[in-house]
Write a protein that holds these residues in place. Structure first.
Motif, PDB file in Angstrom:
ATOM      1  N   GLN A  19      70.780  61.696  16.909  1.00  0.00           N
ATOM      2  CA  GLN A  19      70.791  60.766  15.773  1.00  0.00           C
ATOM      3  C   GLN A  19      70.511  59.340  16.249  1.00  0.00           C
ATOM      4  O   GLN A  19      69.762  58.605  15.619  1.00  0.00           O
ATOM      5  N   ILE A  20      71.103  58.954  17.361  1.00  0.00           N
ATOM      6  CA  ILE A  20      70.905  57.610  17.911  1.00  0.00           C
ATOM      7  C   ILE A  20      69.444  57.411  18.298  1.00  0.00           C
ATOM      8  O   ILE A  20      68.850  56.373  17.992  1.00  0.00           O
ATOM      9  N   VAL A  21      68.852  58.415  18.929  1.00  0.00           N
ATOM     10  CA  VAL A  21      67.444  58.316  19.324  1.00  0.00           C
ATOM     11  C   VAL A  21      66.575  58.093  18.096  1.00  0.00           C
ATOM     12  O   VAL A  21      65.694  57.227  18.089  1.00  0.00           O
ATOM     13  N   LYS A  22      66.836  58.843  17.046  1.00  0.00           N
ATOM     14  CA  LYS A  22      66.054  58.708  15.808  1.00  0.00           C
ATOM     15  C   LYS A  22      66.241  57.316  15.205  1.00  0.00           C
ATOM     16  O   LYS A  22      65.274  56.660  14.815  1.00  0.00           O
ATOM     17  N   GLU A  23      67.489  56.855  15.118  1.00  0.00           N
ATOM     18  CA  GLU A  23      67.779  55.543  14.528  1.00  0.00           C
ATOM     19  C   GLU A  23      67.123  54.406  15.308  1.00  0.00           C
ATOM     20  O   GLU A  23      66.548  53.490  14.725  1.00  0.00           O
ATOM     21  N   PRO A  30      68.364  47.228  19.210  1.00  0.00           N
ATOM     22  CA  PRO A  30      69.154  47.720  20.343  1.00  0.00           C
ATOM     23  C   PRO A  30      70.566  48.116  19.913  1.00  0.00           C
ATOM     24  O   PRO A  30      71.065  47.668  18.892  1.00  0.00           O
ATOM     25  N   MET A  31      71.173  48.976  20.704  1.00  0.00           N
ATOM     26  CA  MET A  31      72.550  49.400  20.453  1.00  0.00           C
ATOM     27  C   MET A  31      73.377  49.117  21.705  1.00  0.00           C
ATOM     28  O   MET A  31      72.959  49.453  22.818  1.00  0.00           O
ATOM     29  N   VAL A  32      74.516  48.499  21.523  1.00  0.00           N
ATOM     30  CA  VAL A  32      75.429  48.209  22.627  1.00  0.00           C
ATOM     31  C   VAL A  32      76.426  49.354  22.731  1.00  0.00           C
ATOM     32  O   VAL A  32      77.047  49.743  21.741  1.00  0.00           O
ATOM     33  N   ILE A  33      76.578  49.895  23.931  1.00  0.00           N
ATOM     34  CA  ILE A  33      77.524  50.981  24.179  1.00  0.00           C
ATOM     35  C   ILE A  33      78.692  50.408  24.971  1.00  0.00           C
ATOM     36  O   ILE A  33      78.506  49.702  25.957  1.00  0.00           O
ATOM     37  N   THR A  34      79.895  50.739  24.488  1.00  0.00           N
ATOM     38  CA  THR A  34      81.102  50.247  25.159  1.00  0.00           C
ATOM     39  C   THR A  34      81.796  51.386  25.903  1.00  0.00           C
ATOM     40  O   THR A  34      81.681  52.552  25.541  1.00  0.00           O
ATOM     41  N   GLN A  35      82.509  51.007  26.931  1.00  0.00           N
ATOM     42  CA  GLN A  35      83.335  51.944  27.687  1.00  0.00           C
ATOM     43  C   GLN A  35      84.638  51.228  27.989  1.00  0.00           C
ATOM     44  O   GLN A  35      84.637  50.113  28.515  1.00  0.00           O
ATOM     45  N   VAL A  42      73.057  48.530  27.112  1.00  0.00           N
ATOM     46  CA  VAL A  42      72.298  48.352  25.881  1.00  0.00           C
ATOM     47  C   VAL A  42      71.219  49.422  25.872  1.00  0.00           C
ATOM     48  O   VAL A  42      70.496  49.592  26.849  1.00  0.00           O
ATOM     49  N   VAL A  43      71.099  50.125  24.763  1.00  0.00           N
ATOM     50  CA  VAL A  43      70.104  51.174  24.615  1.00  0.00           C
ATOM     51  C   VAL A  43      69.034  50.668  23.648  1.00  0.00           C
ATOM     52  O   VAL A  43      69.357  50.183  22.563  1.00  0.00           O
ATOM     53  N   ILE A  44      67.770  50.773  24.077  1.00  0.00           N
ATOM     54  CA  ILE A  44      66.663  50.350  23.213  1.00  0.00           C
ATOM     55  C   ILE A  44      65.568  51.414  23.249  1.00  0.00           C
ATOM     56  O   ILE A  44      65.497  52.215  24.186  1.00  0.00           O
ATOM     57  N   ASP A  45      64.710  51.382  22.225  1.00  0.00           N
ATOM     58  CA  ASP A  45      63.598  52.327  22.189  1.00  0.00           C
ATOM     59  C   ASP A  45      62.525  51.898  23.183  1.00  0.00           C
ATOM     60  O   ASP A  45      62.485  50.747  23.633  1.00  0.00           O
ATOM     61  N   VAL A  46      61.646  52.826  23.534  1.00  0.00           N
ATOM     62  CA  VAL A  46      60.640  52.585  24.560  1.00  0.00           C
ATOM     63  C   VAL A  46      59.664  51.483  24.157  1.00  0.00           C
ATOM     64  O   VAL A  46      59.312  50.639  24.980  1.00  0.00           O
ATOM     65  N   LYS A  47      59.232  51.456  22.916  1.00  0.00           N
ATOM     66  CA  LYS A  47      58.281  50.424  22.481  1.00  0.00           C
ATOM     67  C   LYS A  47      58.875  49.030  22.646  1.00  0.00           C
ATOM     68  O   LYS A  47      58.205  48.118  23.127  1.00  0.00           O
ATOM     69  N   SER A  48      60.127  48.875  22.259  1.00  0.00           N
ATOM     70  CA  SER A  48      60.784  47.577  22.413  1.00  0.00           C
ATOM     71  C   SER A  48      60.907  47.207  23.885  1.00  0.00           C
ATOM     72  O   SER A  48      60.694  46.057  24.268  1.00  0.00           O
ATOM     73  N   TYR A  49      61.236  48.199  24.719  1.00  0.00           N
ATOM     74  CA  TYR A  49      61.358  47.960  26.156  1.00  0.00           C
ATOM     75  C   TYR A  49      60.027  47.492  26.733  1.00  0.00           C
ATOM     76  O   TYR A  49      59.966  46.509  27.477  1.00  0.00           O
TER      77      TYR A  49
END
Length: 90
Positions: A19-23, A30-35, A42-49
């Motif tokens: 779902q995250i990949v699709k979104e 970008p999406m920030v992942i916390t631990q 930070v996770v971003i799509d390939v085009k944005s990268y």
């Protein structure tokens, strides 16, 4: 871009990967992942990268050009084109 709406814990990433990949591909946000309550990646799509990498490369070239200008390492455009014309002659 408002990152505060795109902050998710790592457990969400683990359980909703598809779902995250699709979104991310659709929204290109970008999406920030916390631990343990702290932002860790930070996770971003390939085009944005790719766009970001291209932008950084251009900024580096501009910075190098500015440094050369500050060091006085410049030539008149007319001289450069004259040299190119000379090099092109057989």
């Amino acid at each position: 871009m408002k990152l505060s709406t795109q902050i998710k814990p790592i457990s969400y990433l683990k359980s909703h990967t598809a779902q995250i990949v699709k979104e991310l591909a659709e929204s290109r946000q970008p999406m920030v992942i916390t631990q343990n309550g702290e932002a860790t990646l930070v996770v971003i799509d390939v085009k944005s990268y790719e766009e970001r990498e291209n932008t950084l490369a251009l900024l580096k070239l501009l910075a190098l050009g500015n440094a050369e200008i500050e060091q006085g390492r410049v030539r008149d455009a007319e001289d450069v084109f004259a040299d190119l014309d000379q090099a092109a002659l057989p």
